[in-house]
Design an enzyme around this catalytic site. Structure first.
Site, PDB file in Angstrom:
ATOM      1  N   ALA A  43      27.700  47.263  51.789  1.00 20.11           N
ATOM      2  CA  ALA A  43      27.362  45.857  52.018  1.00 20.11           C
ATOM      3  C   ALA A  43      28.578  45.018  51.651  1.00 20.11           C
ATOM      4  O   ALA A  43      29.093  45.117  50.528  1.00 20.11           O
ATOM      5  CB  ALA A  43      26.167  45.446  51.163  1.00 20.11           C
ATOM      6  N   VAL A 130      35.230  49.324  31.464  1.00 20.27           N
ATOM      7  CA  VAL A 130      36.049  49.197  30.251  1.00 20.27           C
ATOM      8  C   VAL A 130      37.377  49.920  30.445  1.00 20.27           C
ATOM      9  O   VAL A 130      37.406  51.120  30.713  1.00 20.27           O
ATOM     10  CB  VAL A 130      35.311  49.777  29.023  1.00 20.27           C
ATOM     11  CG1 VAL A 130      36.124  49.545  27.764  1.00 20.27           C
ATOM     12  CG2 VAL A 130      33.931  49.152  28.886  1.00 20.27           C
ATOM     13  N   LYS A 202      34.319  43.806  27.252  1.00 24.13           N
ATOM     14  CA  LYS A 202      34.637  45.233  27.096  1.00 24.13           C
ATOM     15  C   LYS A 202      34.494  45.672  25.643  1.00 24.13           C
ATOM     16  O   LYS A 202      33.985  46.759  25.355  1.00 24.13           O
ATOM     17  CB  LYS A 202      36.058  45.490  27.593  1.00 24.13           C
ATOM     18  CG  LYS A 202      36.214  45.236  29.103  1.00 24.13           C
ATOM     19  CD  LYS A 202      37.670  45.131  29.493  1.00 24.13           C
ATOM     20  CE  LYS A 202      37.850  44.863  30.977  1.00 24.13           C
ATOM     21  NZ  LYS A 202      39.217  44.469  31.326  1.00 24.13           N
ATOM     22  N   GLY A 299      43.256  47.299  38.649  1.00 28.53           N
ATOM     23  CA  GLY A 299      43.855  47.722  39.913  1.00 28.53           C
ATOM     24  C   GLY A 299      42.858  48.525  40.730  1.00 28.53           C
ATOM     25  O   GLY A 299      41.924  49.122  40.184  1.00 28.53           O
TER      26      GLY A 299
HETATM   27  N1  HSE Z   1      40.748  41.364  34.923  1.00 24.93           N
HETATM   28  C1  HSE Z   1      40.642  42.632  34.296  1.00 24.93           C
HETATM   29  C2  HSE Z   1      41.949  42.930  33.580  1.00 24.93           C
HETATM   30  C3  HSE Z   1      40.352  43.677  35.326  1.00 24.93           C
HETATM   31  O1  HSE Z   1      42.943  42.263  33.853  1.00 24.93           O
HETATM   32  O2  HSE Z   1      41.975  43.810  32.752  1.00 24.93           O
HETATM   33  C4  HSE Z   1      39.926  44.987  34.767  1.00 24.93           C
HETATM   34  O3  HSE Z   1      38.736  44.887  34.064  1.00 24.93           O
END
Ligand code: HSE
Length: 433
Positions: A43, A130, A202, A299
């Site tokens: 989706a 995480v 996280k 990434g």
């Molecule tokens: N925006 C987050 C970072 C992406 O830069 O770590 C990964 O969770």
């Protein structure tokens, strides 16, 4: 061979990476899972040239995935809080397993979602939430199962670490942030990266999976990197420290510390070498000692790697016909402890203080006396005559570990002295003992 059908909701950075790696590495993934893992539905509101969806049912409505009886695993990659929560609850209600990269969702709604999944006998897997591609949840829940974990500390936002690293080389904050966004590292709202909210999501998850306590994101302390100055970066280096944006969770007898803030770390510690978009999570287990997990924290394909690892785990369970799974937060629900997050006043830390003082006799003695009255032991002190400007001199002090309330009281007293100009800069220091 059992066919396991995957439905992906959201084909952005992580969705695209997941789809492409699943396709490119199909043979190795089949070999490892023992299953024929197929993306049968996607989706998305936007089709992409770099993704070949031939043979995949595509629609705009995420509920087409959730309501498709043939789908075994719903991969939630839409991000955000509310729509993702509803989607995952609907998937659970339909008896689907869920794989998500959504740390905000787990940190904020995880207690409710795990409860619902437990009742329904389905899995929610969230490794990709995480530290991106670094398999730290697996390490924490499984590899560390023998240990009592006393603390976890990590560089867990790639964008923030990228910015701090590039700033050390003299680049402008806004310029580096734009680059991180273009590379697909940043959150939809990049203040989540810069102000520590993403890292707090996280850290909340790491703390709960490490200590066996409920998720308590709303009690996490966050301080961003936007006020870190080149001056403090340079002077921390002179004192043998590097400034990193760290998430720190520490288990104490009366509660847990849960905090994200710029932190001085010893320059010769491995974590000080973690630069760019890379993440590192350091944890201390009573049996194994300190271990560190390091790699790409953001990434497309790096995060896709973690999504697929979860898909493989779930596929193995689906194929075996069993309901055996690792507990959501690494502990059996009845073994979870109701330890609360401590207020910042109760946190214990060492500190870097920068005080703008008048350059005249007796000032240092007054500063030392305020600190001593608050029971704060000084580890080192630095002031340089070459930095005197308009009769003022920056005094930099490193303290031993004290309670945050002692430092707060000392700062209030220092700022009230007529010999002190402006606000005292305070940066917490972590020596990993
Ligand atoms: N925006 C987050 C970072 C992406 O830069 O770590 C990964 O969770």
């Amino acid at each position: 061979m059992k066919q396991v059908n995957i439905g992906i909701c959201g084909l952005g950075t992580v969705g695209g990476g997941t789809f492409n790696v699943l396709k490119r590495n199909a043979a190795v993934i089949t070999g490892r899972s023992g299953c024929d893992i197929r993306v049968t539905r996607v989706a998305t509101r936007q089709l992409r040239d770099d993704i070949d969806l031939t043979g995949v049912a595509v629609s705009e409505d995420i509920y087409d995935v959730v309501n498709d009886p043939a789908i075994d695993i719903v991969v939630e990659l839409i991000g955000g809080y509310d729509a993702a929560r509803e989607l995952v609850l609907a998937a659970i209600a339909n008896g689907k397993h869920v794989v998500t990269a959504n740390k905000a969702l787990i940190a904020v709604h995880g207690n409710e979602l795990f409860d619902a999944a437990e009742k329904q006998g389905v899995i929610i897997a969230y490794e990709a939430g995480v530290a991106g591609g670094v398999p730290v949840i697996k390490a924490l829940r499984e590899g560390m199962a023998a240990n009592r974990i006393d603390w976890i500390a990590g560089i867990i936002n790639g964008t923030g670490n990228y910015i701090l690293t590039e700033m050390r080389a003299g680049r402008e904050f806004a310029d580096v942030l734009k680059e991180a966004q273009a590379l697909g590292y940043a959150e939809a709202d990049p203040t989540f990266d810069v102000e520590g909210i993403d890292a707090a999501h996280k850290l909340t998850i790491l703390a709960s999976a490490g200590f066996g306590v409920p998720l308590q994101f709303e009690r996490a302390f966050t301080e961003g990197i936007s006020k870190v100055t080149p001056y403090d970066i340079a002077h921390a280096e002179l004192l043998g420290y590097r400034i990193k944006h760290l998430g720190i969770a520490r288990r104490r007898e009366d509660g847990i510390e849960l905090r994200v803030h710029p932190t001085l770390v010893p320059k010769d510690h491995l974590i000080a070498q973690v630069d760019g978009v890379l993440n590192a999570v350091l944890m201390d287990g009573d049996a194994v000692g300190q271990t560190m997990y390091y790699g790409a924290g953001a990434g497309a394909e790096a995060t896709g790697s973690a999504v697929i690892a979860d898909i493989v785990d779930v596929a193995r369970v689906v194929a075996s016909g069993s309901t055996q799974r690792v507990p959501y937060l690494g502990f059996a629900p009845e073994a979870m402890e109701d330890l609360k997050v401590l207020p910042m006043d109760d946190v214990q830390s060492a500190y870097y203080l920068r005080i703008q003082a008048l350059d005249k006799p007796g000032v240092l003695a007054k500063i030392a006396s305020v600190l001593s009255e608050q029971g704060i032991n000084i580890e080192s002190i630095m002031q340089k005559e070459s930095e005197v400007e308009e009769g003022r001199i920056p005094v930099i002090i490193l303290t031993h570990t004290v309670q945050e309330r002692q430092i707060n009281a000392a700062i209030t007293e220092l700022e009230a002295l007529s010999e002190i100009v402006g606000s005292v800069v305070r940066i917490r220091t972590e020596n990993f003992n």
